[in-house]
Design an enzyme around this catalytic site. Structure first.
Site, PDB file in Angstrom:
ATOM      1  CE  LYS A 105      -4.930  -1.327   1.453  1.00 30.66           C
ATOM      2  NZ  LYS A 105      -5.295  -2.541   1.992  1.00 30.66           N
ATOM      3  CE  LYS A 148       1.659   1.677   4.979  1.00 31.92           C
ATOM      4  NZ  LYS A 148       1.367   0.906   3.956  1.00 31.92           N
ATOM      5  CB  THR A 171      -1.004   0.096   1.286  1.00 32.98           C
ATOM      6  OG1 THR A 171      -1.753  -1.093   1.396  1.00 32.98           O
ATOM      7  CG2 THR A 171      -1.847   1.180   1.159  1.00 32.98           C
TER       8      THR A 171
HETATM    9  P1  NAP Z   1       5.602  -6.360   7.256  1.00 35.10           P
HETATM   10  O1  NAP Z   1       5.174  -7.383   7.910  1.00 35.10           O
HETATM   11  O2  NAP Z   1       6.119  -5.172   7.935  1.00 35.10           O
HETATM   12  O3  NAP Z   1       6.311  -6.745   5.894  1.00 35.10           O
HETATM   13  C1  NAP Z   1       7.090  -5.989   4.968  1.00 35.10           C
HETATM   14  C2  NAP Z   1       8.305  -6.665   4.730  1.00 35.10           C
HETATM   15  O4  NAP Z   1       9.007  -5.886   3.641  1.00 35.10           O
HETATM   16  C3  NAP Z   1       9.261  -6.865   5.940  1.00 35.10           C
HETATM   17  O5  NAP Z   1       9.638  -8.206   5.981  1.00 35.10           O
HETATM   18  C4  NAP Z   1      10.396  -5.840   5.561  1.00 35.10           C
HETATM   19  O6  NAP Z   1      11.482  -6.434   6.090  1.00 35.10           O
HETATM   20  C5  NAP Z   1      10.433  -6.034   4.101  1.00 35.10           C
HETATM   21  N1  NAP Z   1      10.843  -4.909   3.552  1.00 35.10           N
HETATM   22  C6  NAP Z   1      10.929  -3.470   3.720  1.00 35.10           C
HETATM   23  N2  NAP Z   1      11.480  -2.643   3.106  1.00 35.10           N
HETATM   24  C7  NAP Z   1      12.496  -3.676   2.330  1.00 35.10           C
HETATM   25  C8  NAP Z   1      13.432  -3.475   1.553  1.00 35.10           C
HETATM   26  N3  NAP Z   1      14.093  -2.262   1.242  1.00 35.10           N
HETATM   27  N4  NAP Z   1      14.051  -4.484   0.909  1.00 35.10           N
HETATM   28  C9  NAP Z   1      13.466  -5.782   1.431  1.00 35.10           C
HETATM   29  N5  NAP Z   1      12.491  -6.026   2.174  1.00 35.10           N
HETATM   30  C10 NAP Z   1      11.863  -4.874   2.766  1.00 35.10           C
HETATM   31  O7  NAP Z   1       4.108  -5.776   6.641  1.00 35.10           O
HETATM   32  P2  NAP Z   1       2.907  -6.537   6.121  1.00 35.10           P
HETATM   33  O8  NAP Z   1       1.780  -6.736   7.118  1.00 35.10           O
HETATM   34  O9  NAP Z   1       3.237  -7.655   5.308  1.00 35.10           O
HETATM   35  O10 NAP Z   1       2.066  -5.368   5.178  1.00 35.10           O
HETATM   36  C11 NAP Z   1       2.949  -5.112   3.743  1.00 35.10           C
HETATM   37  C12 NAP Z   1       2.360  -4.002   3.112  1.00 35.10           C
HETATM   38  O11 NAP Z   1       1.034  -4.268   2.822  1.00 35.10           O
HETATM   39  C13 NAP Z   1       2.075  -2.714   3.922  1.00 35.10           C
HETATM   40  O12 NAP Z   1       2.347  -1.795   2.939  1.00 35.10           O
HETATM   41  C14 NAP Z   1       0.720  -2.796   4.400  1.00 35.10           C
HETATM   42  O13 NAP Z   1       0.256  -1.375   4.703  1.00 35.10           O
HETATM   43  C15 NAP Z   1      -0.027  -3.654   3.298  1.00 35.10           C
HETATM   44  N6  NAP Z   1      -1.187  -4.529   3.558  1.00 35.10           N
HETATM   45  C16 NAP Z   1      -1.008  -5.098   5.003  1.00 35.10           C
HETATM   46  C17 NAP Z   1      -2.181  -5.793   5.373  1.00 35.10           C
HETATM   47  C18 NAP Z   1      -2.141  -6.632   6.493  1.00 35.10           C
HETATM   48  O14 NAP Z   1      -3.245  -7.104   6.915  1.00 35.10           O
HETATM   49  N7  NAP Z   1      -1.024  -6.992   6.960  1.00 35.10           N
HETATM   50  C19 NAP Z   1      -3.302  -5.764   4.472  1.00 35.10           C
HETATM   51  C20 NAP Z   1      -3.268  -5.222   3.091  1.00 35.10           C
HETATM   52  C21 NAP Z   1      -2.212  -4.573   2.909  1.00 35.10           C
HETATM   53  P3  NAP Z   1      12.016  -6.557   7.492  1.00 35.10           P
HETATM   54  O15 NAP Z   1      11.499  -8.257   7.769  1.00 35.10           O
HETATM   55  O16 NAP Z   1      13.389  -6.329   7.898  1.00 35.10           O
HETATM   56  O17 NAP Z   1      11.203  -5.806   8.329  1.00 35.10           O
END
Ligand code: NAP
Length: 293
Positions: free
Chosen positions: A177, A245, A102
């Site tokens: 979104k 965010k 997102t």
């Molecule tokens: P998350 O658990 O924080 O996953 C993001 C991953 O990306 C982390 O493992 C992070 O690494 C990795 N990352 C960040 N920057 C990076 C980079 N420069 N190079 C390589 N890896 C990198 O978050 P999430 O819940 O999966 O959500 C991901 C996205 O989807 C967000 O934008 C969120 O708003 C959106 N989203 C989430 C949900 C939900 O229910 N969770 C639903 C819809 C949309 P690290 O492991 O080192 O932190």
């Protein structure tokens, strides 16, 4: 040439709560999958199931002709696509780039334009459906970009989601979104308030959900997150830091369009208060904590 399992290597960058499950479905379908995540430990399960590791984003981009990203914030997306070690400077001409994070509509437009200059095809494809939707491959996927690119990668998107709609040109997926997040932001206030009210009125909140979960008040948040509120399970799910965010992106975008958003403003102040209490890494259902005081 159509993308097939034989001529496609899928790169997946960002293996957190969402990305890890999403990548697993592509792997299970029989595609060659190459992965990278900032913290390698989060890739271990996928590597044990046959995914291949690359040490850098550039390494994934060089190997894959379909690159999917599911990182955290717009600044992560910018670095991963446009930085010197990023996907566009290091990727293959003709490759398909799908950002499912997102992020901002304006960054999606910028990535689309830069990809095109380099002979690549970019789509913004954020999702809804939460951690459950990602695990069960039942995500809603909202896409912006060119129709022929959308059609080319749709079989791969279909491995992660069930409702996949092209909303318009680059940036339209992220705008859609934001409509989703605007709905959720106000809805979560209603869900928290209703559960707090049920408890104060001496009702059994779980039994209350049996009634209101299927009526006009029913929603994904009510049915999936209110039970977690009642059980005192505040694990993410969807991080408080990420809804802050998203509210910020929606708020800035609405402001640019001259739209009033009092619902978003209230949600912004409540979630910021929650984060200030040390809850930014909790799931959004922790909003109930403000009412339970
Ligand atoms: P998350 O658990 O924080 O996953 C993001 C991953 O990306 C982390 O493992 C992070 O690494 C990795 N990352 C960040 N920057 C990076 C980079 N420069 N190079 C390589 N890896 C990198 O978050 P999430 O819940 O999966 O959500 C991901 C996205 O989807 C967000 O934008 C969120 O708003 C959106 N989203 C989430 C949900 C939900 O229910 N969770 C639903 C819809 C949309 P690290 O492991 O080192 O932190």
């Amino acid at each position: 040439m159509a993308l097939t399992k034989e001529n496609t290597v899928v790169g997946f960058i960002g293996l957190g709560v969402m990305g890890k499950s999403m990548a697993s479905h592509i792997l299970k379908a029989g595609y060659e999958v190459v992965v990278y995540n900032r913290t390698k430990a989060k890739a271990e399960d996928l590597l044990a199931s046959g995914a291949q590791w690359q040490d850098t984003v550039a390494g994934v981009a060089a190997r894959a002709n379909v690159v999917i990203t599911m990182v955290g914030y717009p600044q992560d997306v910018e670095e991963v696509y446009l930085g010197a070690g990023g996907i566009i400077p290091n990727g293959q001409a003709g490759s398909y780039l799908i950002d499912m994070t997102t992020s901002t509509p304006s960054l999606a437009e910028k990535i689309y334009a830069r990809a095109k200059e380099n002979g690549m095809h970019a789509l913004d494809a954020p999702v809804s459906g939460g951690d459950v939707g990602a695990r069960e491959a039942r995500l809603t996927i909202m896409v912006g970009g060119d129709e022929e690119d959308f059609e080319a990668v749709k079989p791969i998107l279909s491995l992660m989601g069930t409702n996949i709609v092209l909303q318009g040109k680059a940036g339209a997926g992220q705008h859609t979104k934001m409509c989703n997040q605007i709905t959720i932001a106000s809805n979560m206030i209603g869900v928290s308030e209703a559960i707090a009210y049920a408890k104060k009125a001496g009702l059994d909140p779980t039994r209350v959900l049996e009634s209101i979960g299927t009526g006009a008040a029913g929603s994904w948040s009510l049915n999936n997150l209110a039970p977690r509120m009642i059980a005192g399970n505040f694990d993410p799910g969807f991080y408080v830091k990420h809804i802050i965010k998203d509210i910020g992106i929606a708020f800035d975008s609405a402001k640019e369009m001259g739209l009033m958003t009092p619902g978003l403003e209230l949600a912004k102040s409540l979630y910021e208060e929650l984060a200030a209490q040390g809850e930014e890494n909790s799931g959004t259902q922790a909003l109930i904590k403000l009412y339970d005081k």
